[in-house]
Design a protein around this motif. Sequence first.
Motif, PDB file in Angstrom:
ATOM      1  N   GLU A  61       0.836  -1.202   0.000  1.00  0.00           N
ATOM      2  CA  GLU A  61       0.000   0.000   0.000  1.00  0.00           C
ATOM      3  C   GLU A  61       0.870   1.250   0.000  1.00  0.00           C
ATOM      4  OE1 GLU A  61      -2.722   2.421  -0.408  1.00  0.00           O
ATOM      5  OE2 GLU A  61      -3.481   0.400  -0.065  1.00  0.00           O
ATOM      6  N   ARG A  65      -0.415   7.228   5.030  1.00  0.00           N
ATOM      7  CA  ARG A  65      -1.201   7.254   6.264  1.00  0.00           C
ATOM      8  C   ARG A  65      -1.576   5.853   6.708  1.00  0.00           C
ATOM      9  NH1 ARG A  65      -3.047  11.974   8.026  1.00  0.00           N
ATOM     10  NH2 ARG A  65      -4.689  10.927   9.182  1.00  0.00           N
ATOM     11  N   GLY A  66      -1.469   4.864   5.797  1.00  0.00           N
ATOM     12  CA  GLY A  66      -1.766   3.489   6.159  1.00  0.00           C
ATOM     13  C   GLY A  66      -3.220   3.325   6.584  1.00  0.00           C
ATOM     14  N   ASP A  67      -3.453   2.393   7.539  1.00  0.00           N
ATOM     15  CA  ASP A  67      -4.814   2.140   8.016  1.00  0.00           C
ATOM     16  C   ASP A  67      -5.160   3.183   9.067  1.00  0.00           C
ATOM     17  OD1 ASP A  67      -2.861   1.113   9.605  1.00  0.00           O
ATOM     18  OD2 ASP A  67      -3.978  -0.663  10.214  1.00  0.00           O
ATOM     19  N   SER A  68      -5.471   4.389   8.603  1.00  0.00           N
ATOM     20  CA  SER A  68      -5.666   5.528   9.508  1.00  0.00           C
ATOM     21  C   SER A  68      -6.965   5.445  10.293  1.00  0.00           C
ATOM     22  CB  SER A  68      -5.636   6.832   8.704  1.00  0.00           C
ATOM     23  OG  SER A  68      -6.658   6.839   7.729  1.00  0.00           O
ATOM     24  N   HIS A  72      -4.047   3.125  17.184  1.00  0.00           N
ATOM     25  CA  HIS A  72      -2.651   2.723  17.309  1.00  0.00           C
ATOM     26  C   HIS A  72      -2.094   3.208  18.646  1.00  0.00           C
ATOM     27  CE1 HIS A  72      -2.078   1.464  13.104  1.00  0.00           C
ATOM     28  NE2 HIS A  72      -2.837   2.492  12.796  1.00  0.00           N
ATOM     29  N   LYS A 184       3.087  11.882   8.752  1.00  0.00           N
ATOM     30  CA  LYS A 184       3.087  10.416   8.731  1.00  0.00           C
ATOM     31  C   LYS A 184       3.965   9.977   7.565  1.00  0.00           C
ATOM     32  CE  LYS A 184       0.945   6.586  10.332  1.00  0.00           C
ATOM     33  NZ  LYS A 184      -0.392   6.259   9.820  1.00  0.00           N
ATOM     34  N   LYS A 187       3.603   3.669   7.546  1.00  0.00           N
ATOM     35  CA  LYS A 187       2.535   3.072   8.334  1.00  0.00           C
ATOM     36  C   LYS A 187       2.861   3.068   9.824  1.00  0.00           C
ATOM     37  CE  LYS A 187       0.373  -0.512   6.730  1.00  0.00           C
ATOM     38  NZ  LYS A 187       0.060  -1.859   6.204  1.00  0.00           N
ATOM     39  N   HIS A 188       4.148   3.151  10.181  1.00  0.00           N
ATOM     40  CA  HIS A 188       4.532   3.032  11.582  1.00  0.00           C
ATOM     41  C   HIS A 188       5.293   4.235  12.133  1.00  0.00           C
ATOM     42  CE1 HIS A 188       3.243  -1.141  11.628  1.00  0.00           C
ATOM     43  NE2 HIS A 188       3.926  -1.338  10.521  1.00  0.00           N
TER      44      HIS A 188
END
Length: 231
Positions: A61, A65-68, A72, A184, A187-188
Amino acid sequence: MGAFDSLIAACALLFVTQPALALSPLDGKCAARADCMDGLRCVRNVCVGETTYRELRDDAETDPRGDSNTTHAYVGGVLGAALPAFFVSAGEAYQLALRVGLLLDGHAQFQLEVSPASTVLVNETSSAYGFFDVVGSVGYLIPITPMASWIVRAGGGGGAVFGPTIPALAFAELRIDVFGVAVKTGKHVMIEFNAPSFRVMFMQPFNQPSADVNANVLLMWVANVAVNYLF
């Protein structure tokens, strides 16, 4: 003619059935999805199942921002410099702090930050003195771009001041962050910049103040950078 016709028919049958015979099984080589058996996909020249395909697609992906839209937990470190001032004097300060927190839906933020005797003030008294500082805060990240958000955050806490030429001091603290941005980068990883973070500290001596303590309210303007790792 009969033998020739049979040879032509056999060649035609071999030509028609060859693509089906050449389809690759799971983990077989491929150049396109058509090279794989039914139910398989071609990813990186290998035939994989649907579950593996979805996992590889998610890992690739590109949205930073990933799975915003999930929650988290995160940990991070803070490094900064500050301009502290009592009402009658000013100096400089250096800050090192650790933080833990929760980021809800990519926006709402609950955070605890600890400076374990590592915020040091100089030029306010005849010698430098340090802070033990614990502050909890609630914030919100307002999206600017898919990668960057404007930080609005407020909190409070307290701690103690120590130094060779001042009495023991306890303090309560208010903190406001309104001039900052969070980026961001993956993802981390999320990097924050604040310029400044504004703090007000209300100090109370444990005993009688010395001549070096000229006020009980300390104002601080802190410019810092923080790197957070999101789990």
